[in-house]
Design a protein around this motif. Structure first.
Motif, PDB file in Angstrom:
ATOM      1  N   LEU A   1     -18.115  16.318   9.963  1.00  0.00           N
ATOM      2  CA  LEU A   1     -18.185  14.784   9.610  1.00  0.00           C
ATOM      3  C   LEU A   1     -19.680  14.690   8.854  1.00  0.00           C
ATOM      4  CD1 LEU A   1     -17.442  11.920   9.830  1.00  0.00           C
ATOM      5  CD2 LEU A   1     -18.753  11.679  11.899  1.00  0.00           C
ATOM      6  N   GLU A   2     -20.725  15.414   9.311  1.00  0.00           N
ATOM      7  CA  GLU A   2     -21.894  15.239   8.336  1.00  0.00           C
ATOM      8  C   GLU A   2     -21.749  15.820   7.019  1.00  0.00           C
ATOM      9  OE1 GLU A   2     -26.630  16.819   8.831  1.00  0.00           O
ATOM     10  OE2 GLU A   2     -25.323  16.712  10.413  1.00  0.00           O
ATOM     11  N   GLN A   3     -21.051  17.135   6.926  1.00  0.00           N
ATOM     12  CA  GLN A   3     -20.863  17.747   5.700  1.00  0.00           C
ATOM     13  C   GLN A   3     -19.901  17.150   4.560  1.00  0.00           C
ATOM     14  OE1 GLN A   3     -19.804  21.909   6.539  1.00  0.00           O
ATOM     15  NE2 GLN A   3     -21.805  22.246   7.320  1.00  0.00           N
ATOM     16  N   CYS A   4     -19.214  16.405   5.008  1.00  0.00           N
ATOM     17  CA  CYS A   4     -18.312  15.608   4.134  1.00  0.00           C
ATOM     18  C   CYS A   4     -18.391  14.081   4.015  1.00  0.00           C
ATOM     19  CB  CYS A   4     -16.682  16.264   4.496  1.00  0.00           C
ATOM     20  SG  CYS A   4     -16.170  15.268   5.762  1.00  0.00           S
ATOM     21  N   LEU A   5     -19.391  13.368   4.834  1.00  0.00           N
ATOM     22  CA  LEU A   5     -19.551  12.130   5.025  1.00  0.00           C
ATOM     23  C   LEU A   5     -19.778  11.287   3.529  1.00  0.00           C
ATOM     24  CD1 LEU A   5     -19.482   9.708   6.911  1.00  0.00           C
ATOM     25  CD2 LEU A   5     -21.896   9.843   7.325  1.00  0.00           C
ATOM     26  N   PRO A   6     -20.444  11.721   2.667  1.00  0.00           N
ATOM     27  CA  PRO A   6     -20.660  10.959   1.364  1.00  0.00           C
ATOM     28  C   PRO A   6     -19.081  11.043   0.690  1.00  0.00           C
ATOM     29  CG  PRO A   6     -22.396  12.706   1.746  1.00  0.00           C
ATOM     30  CD  PRO A   6     -21.472  12.944   2.796  1.00  0.00           C
ATOM     31  N   ILE A   7     -18.349  11.620   0.663  1.00  0.00           N
ATOM     32  CA  ILE A   7     -17.105  11.551  -0.018  1.00  0.00           C
ATOM     33  C   ILE A   7     -16.145  10.887   1.070  1.00  0.00           C
ATOM     34  CG2 ILE A   7     -14.940  12.660  -0.981  1.00  0.00           C
ATOM     35  CD1 ILE A   7     -17.042  14.970  -1.776  1.00  0.00           C
ATOM     36  N   LEU A   8     -16.279  11.219   2.289  1.00  0.00           N
ATOM     37  CA  LEU A   8     -15.372  10.539   3.203  1.00  0.00           C
ATOM     38  C   LEU A   8     -15.189   8.948   3.326  1.00  0.00           C
ATOM     39  CD1 LEU A   8     -13.130  10.759   5.563  1.00  0.00           C
ATOM     40  CD2 LEU A   8     -15.147  10.699   7.275  1.00  0.00           C
ATOM     41  N   ILE A   9     -16.593   8.461   3.029  1.00  0.00           N
ATOM     42  CA  ILE A   9     -16.503   6.951   3.085  1.00  0.00           C
ATOM     43  C   ILE A   9     -16.089   6.382   1.805  1.00  0.00           C
ATOM     44  CG2 ILE A   9     -18.835   7.123   4.512  1.00  0.00           C
ATOM     45  CD1 ILE A   9     -20.366   6.408   1.933  1.00  0.00           C
ATOM     46  N   THR A  10     -15.509   7.159   0.716  1.00  0.00           N
ATOM     47  CA  THR A  10     -14.929   6.592  -0.390  1.00  0.00           C
ATOM     48  C   THR A  10     -13.448   6.437  -0.015  1.00  0.00           C
ATOM     49  OG1 THR A  10     -14.617   8.664  -1.731  1.00  0.00           O
ATOM     50  CG2 THR A  10     -16.771   7.381  -1.752  1.00  0.00           C
ATOM     51  N   LYS A  11     -12.845   7.176   0.819  1.00  0.00           N
ATOM     52  CA  LYS A  11     -11.478   7.272   1.190  1.00  0.00           C
ATOM     53  C   LYS A  11     -11.111   5.939   1.864  1.00  0.00           C
ATOM     54  CE  LYS A  11      -7.894   9.992   3.426  1.00  0.00           C
ATOM     55  NZ  LYS A  11      -6.932  10.060   2.456  1.00  0.00           N
ATOM     56  N   SER A  12     -10.092   5.007   1.293  1.00  0.00           N
ATOM     57  CA  SER A  12      -9.711   4.108   2.127  1.00  0.00           C
ATOM     58  C   SER A  12      -8.397   4.470   2.732  1.00  0.00           C
ATOM     59  CB  SER A  12      -9.158   3.123   0.708  1.00  0.00           C
ATOM     60  OG  SER A  12      -8.265   3.601  -0.162  1.00  0.00           O
ATOM     61  N   SER A  13      -8.111   3.415   3.609  1.00  0.00           N
ATOM     62  CA  SER A  13      -7.321   3.810   4.995  1.00  0.00           C
ATOM     63  C   SER A  13      -5.906   3.111   4.655  1.00  0.00           C
ATOM     64  CB  SER A  13      -7.605   3.486   6.296  1.00  0.00           C
ATOM     65  OG  SER A  13      -8.692   4.490   6.407  1.00  0.00           O
TER      66      SER A  13
ATOM     67  N   GLU B   1     -15.353  -7.337  -2.611  1.00  0.00           N
ATOM     68  CA  GLU B   1     -14.567  -6.221  -2.065  1.00  0.00           C
ATOM     69  C   GLU B   1     -14.620  -4.955  -2.792  1.00  0.00           C
ATOM     70  OE1 GLU B   1     -10.654  -6.747  -1.042  1.00  0.00           O
ATOM     71  OE2 GLU B   1     -10.999  -9.037  -0.207  1.00  0.00           O
ATOM     72  N   VAL B   2     -15.185  -3.875  -2.135  1.00  0.00           N
ATOM     73  CA  VAL B   2     -15.313  -2.461  -2.616  1.00  0.00           C
ATOM     74  C   VAL B   2     -14.011  -1.604  -2.791  1.00  0.00           C
ATOM     75  CG1 VAL B   2     -16.529  -0.433  -2.460  1.00  0.00           C
ATOM     76  CG2 VAL B   2     -17.793  -2.450  -2.208  1.00  0.00           C
ATOM     77  N   PHE B   3     -13.143  -1.861  -1.838  1.00  0.00           N
ATOM     78  CA  PHE B   3     -11.818  -0.937  -1.546  1.00  0.00           C
ATOM     79  C   PHE B   3     -10.530  -1.784  -2.099  1.00  0.00           C
ATOM     80  CE2 PHE B   3     -15.016   0.542   1.482  1.00  0.00           C
ATOM     81  CZ  PHE B   3     -14.805   1.898   1.536  1.00  0.00           C
ATOM     82  N   PRO B   4      -9.783  -1.022  -2.416  1.00  0.00           N
ATOM     83  CA  PRO B   4      -8.429  -1.773  -2.941  1.00  0.00           C
ATOM     84  C   PRO B   4      -7.665  -2.601  -2.268  1.00  0.00           C
ATOM     85  CG  PRO B   4      -8.498   0.862  -3.375  1.00  0.00           C
ATOM     86  CD  PRO B   4      -9.708   0.456  -2.533  1.00  0.00           C
ATOM     87  N   THR B   5      -7.301  -3.813  -2.763  1.00  0.00           N
ATOM     88  CA  THR B   5      -6.441  -4.546  -1.824  1.00  0.00           C
ATOM     89  C   THR B   5      -5.413  -3.970  -0.944  1.00  0.00           C
ATOM     90  OG1 THR B   5      -6.809  -6.245  -3.655  1.00  0.00           O
ATOM     91  CG2 THR B   5      -5.188  -6.848  -2.005  1.00  0.00           C
ATOM     92  N   ASN B   6      -5.165  -4.620   0.222  1.00  0.00           N
ATOM     93  CA  ASN B   6      -4.267  -4.251   1.350  1.00  0.00           C
ATOM     94  C   ASN B   6      -4.566  -2.562   1.874  1.00  0.00           C
ATOM     95  OD1 ASN B   6      -2.538  -6.254   1.124  1.00  0.00           O
ATOM     96  ND2 ASN B   6      -1.361  -5.589  -0.774  1.00  0.00           N
ATOM     97  N   THR B   7      -5.594  -2.464   1.708  1.00  0.00           N
ATOM     98  CA  THR B   7      -6.314  -1.336   2.680  1.00  0.00           C
ATOM     99  C   THR B   7      -6.871  -1.705   3.948  1.00  0.00           C
ATOM    100  OG1 THR B   7      -8.212  -1.403   1.823  1.00  0.00           O
ATOM    101  CG2 THR B   7      -6.612   0.154   0.716  1.00  0.00           C
ATOM    102  N   ALA B   8      -7.005  -0.988   4.958  1.00  0.00           N
ATOM    103  CA  ALA B   8      -7.597  -1.288   6.094  1.00  0.00           C
ATOM    104  C   ALA B   8      -8.804  -1.966   6.080  1.00  0.00           C
ATOM    105  CB  ALA B   8      -7.689  -0.246   7.095  1.00  0.00           C
ATOM    106  N   GLU B   9      -9.675  -1.068   5.271  1.00  0.00           N
ATOM    107  CA  GLU B   9     -11.082  -1.773   4.700  1.00  0.00           C
ATOM    108  C   GLU B   9     -10.993  -3.236   4.379  1.00  0.00           C
ATOM    109  OE1 GLU B   9     -11.233   2.394   5.012  1.00  0.00           O
ATOM    110  OE2 GLU B   9      -9.618   1.004   4.129  1.00  0.00           O
TER     111      GLU B   9
END
Length: 415
Positions: free
Chosen positions: A11-23, A143-151
């Motif tokens: 988690l620590e090594q990939c967190l910067p990119i991971l937080i840009t992944k919408s669900s 809104e930072v993340f695309p519409t109709n994502t969990a975020e």
């Protein structure tokens, strides 16, 4: 079973990119504790500042809502005396004015001078709460993340809740989009001296503000050794996604180590549906990086007998360059000790080679399987010069993994 310490390191090594992944919209968002060092003191934090702040906000807003609820139930207040005239004798008679009126001609209709005592919520701590509420609503509206994502769905839910609280008399009188340092200082003074009548929630509000400002880099004394909370899914299935993003981060870091450069942002939620997520260049050569896309493999040659649709294949990470078959990287979040067989995963990778062989610019294929393990081990198979399949077990605590990974990248690049 993958140890919690290994999960924490992934988690620590990939967190910067991971937080840009919408669900996906059906994914339940949770509150995940992550090390602050993974997102502070690093250029990645500046690059992904919007996503970082938004995920922190989605995780922290439920605490703020509870605090505002407790404040609204027993808010601080102050009396204000107002002088007015009324035909009805309500409130307290202004005796001195009444005596003065006696010396004047009687007016019709007759009115009485009154002193009205009104309870008002315009106190420093309530203005502070209203300012925080307003500023958080503004951030959620962006809104930072695309519409109709969990975020995005969670952000709108929090926005609606805060909008309802903003109509409360306690917060509406001083409605603002920010708070002042003066109100913050006065609120601290009044809470410290127990002048609010409900010090607990106001003290929690001050703690919430301090925590938010410290890790947002807006106040001094941030403690990078502690954890912070981000809104992320926390299911076991999500850890497979985390490991896939971790492999993508290894590709990014490896290409940079072997001399390739990129200006791509690696924002996963902003990636095009079929295009590469990043492009690397070196000496006028280009390598495209795809994340969970079939595009670089072309169209499958195995067809559905009913519909004639081609059998699809989505690979975790693929590297593509002109003149050679792509390098397919499959991340497997399954702990593999040295003696454990990986033949099932290897034959799956060979299945990709068979299905998409006719779409490749050469007759070869390149594959890399990555497993977490308690040891760093590499086993490769080849079929001539243009085909190579490698299984790489990795102990994330060893520096040897990066060397092996770089060698596989260079082998494909022919560097």
């Amino acid at each position: 079973m993958i140890a919690p310490s290994i999960k924490a390191l992934i988690l620590e090594q990939c967190l910067p990119i991971l937080i840009t992944k919408s669900s996906d919209k059906n994914v339940v968002m949770d509150r995940m504790s992550v090390p602050a060092t993974a997102m502070t003191g690093d250029e990645q934090l500046q690059k992904y500042q919007e996503e970082f702040v938004h995920r922190r906000l989605l995780a922290e807003v439920p605490d703020l809502i509870k605090i505002l609820q407790d404040i609204g139930q027993k808010a601080s207040w102050q009396n204000r005396l107002e002088h007015r005239r009324d035909q009805m004798l309500r409130g307290r008679l202004d005796v001195s004015q009444y005596i003065r009126d006696k010396r004047r001609p009687v007016e019709r209709p007759r009115t009485f001078p009154l002193i009205i005592q009104e309870r008002q919520f315009d106190t420093p701590e309530n203005r502070l709460a209203a300012g925080v509420l307003g500023s958080v609503r503004l951030m959620l509206a962006n809104e930072v993340f695309p519409t109709n994502t969990a975020e995005s769905i969670l952000a709108r839910s929090h926005f609606r809740t805060l909008t309802k609280y903003s109509r409360n008399d306690v917060f509406s009188a001083g409605r603002k989009s920010s708070f002042t340092r003066k109100d913050l200082a006065l609120a601290r003074f009044r809470v410290a001296r127990r002048m609010t009548g409900n010090d607990g929630p106001y003290r929690q509000l001050l703690d919430w503000i301090d925590d938010w400002l410290s890790l947002a880099g807006l106040s001094d004394g941030s403690d990078n050794d502690r954890a912070l909370d981000l809104a992320l899914p926390s299911s076991d299935a999500y850890w497979e996604k985390i490991f896939e993003v971790w492999c993508l981060e290894q590709v990014r870091a490896s290409l940079i180590r072997v001399g390739w450069a990129t200006e791509s942002s690696f924002r996963l939620h902003a990636a095009r549906n079929t295009g590469p997520i990043a492009q690397f260049t070196k000496n006028q050569q280009v390598v495209d990086v795809y994340f969970q896309r079939q595009a670089p493999m072309g169209k499958g040659r195995w067809l559905d007998v009913s519909t004639q649709n081609a059998l699809v294949g989505i690979i975790d990470v693929a590297l593509s360059r002109p003149g050679t078959a792509p390098l397919l990287i499959d991340a497997k979040f399954r702990f593999k000790v040295l003696k454990a067989s990986t033949s099932e995963e290897q034959y799956k990778m060979l299945g990709y080679a068979e299905n998409f062989a006719h779409s490749q610019p050469s007759s070869g294929s390149f594959g890399l399987l990555v497993f977490p393990s308690d040891i760093v081990d590499r086993k490769s198979y080849s079929r001539g010069e243009f085909s190579r399949l490698t299984t790489l077990r990795t102990d994330l605590r060893s520096d040897l993994f990066a060397a092996y990974f770089d060698e596989e990248i260079k082998s494909w690049l022919k560097d």
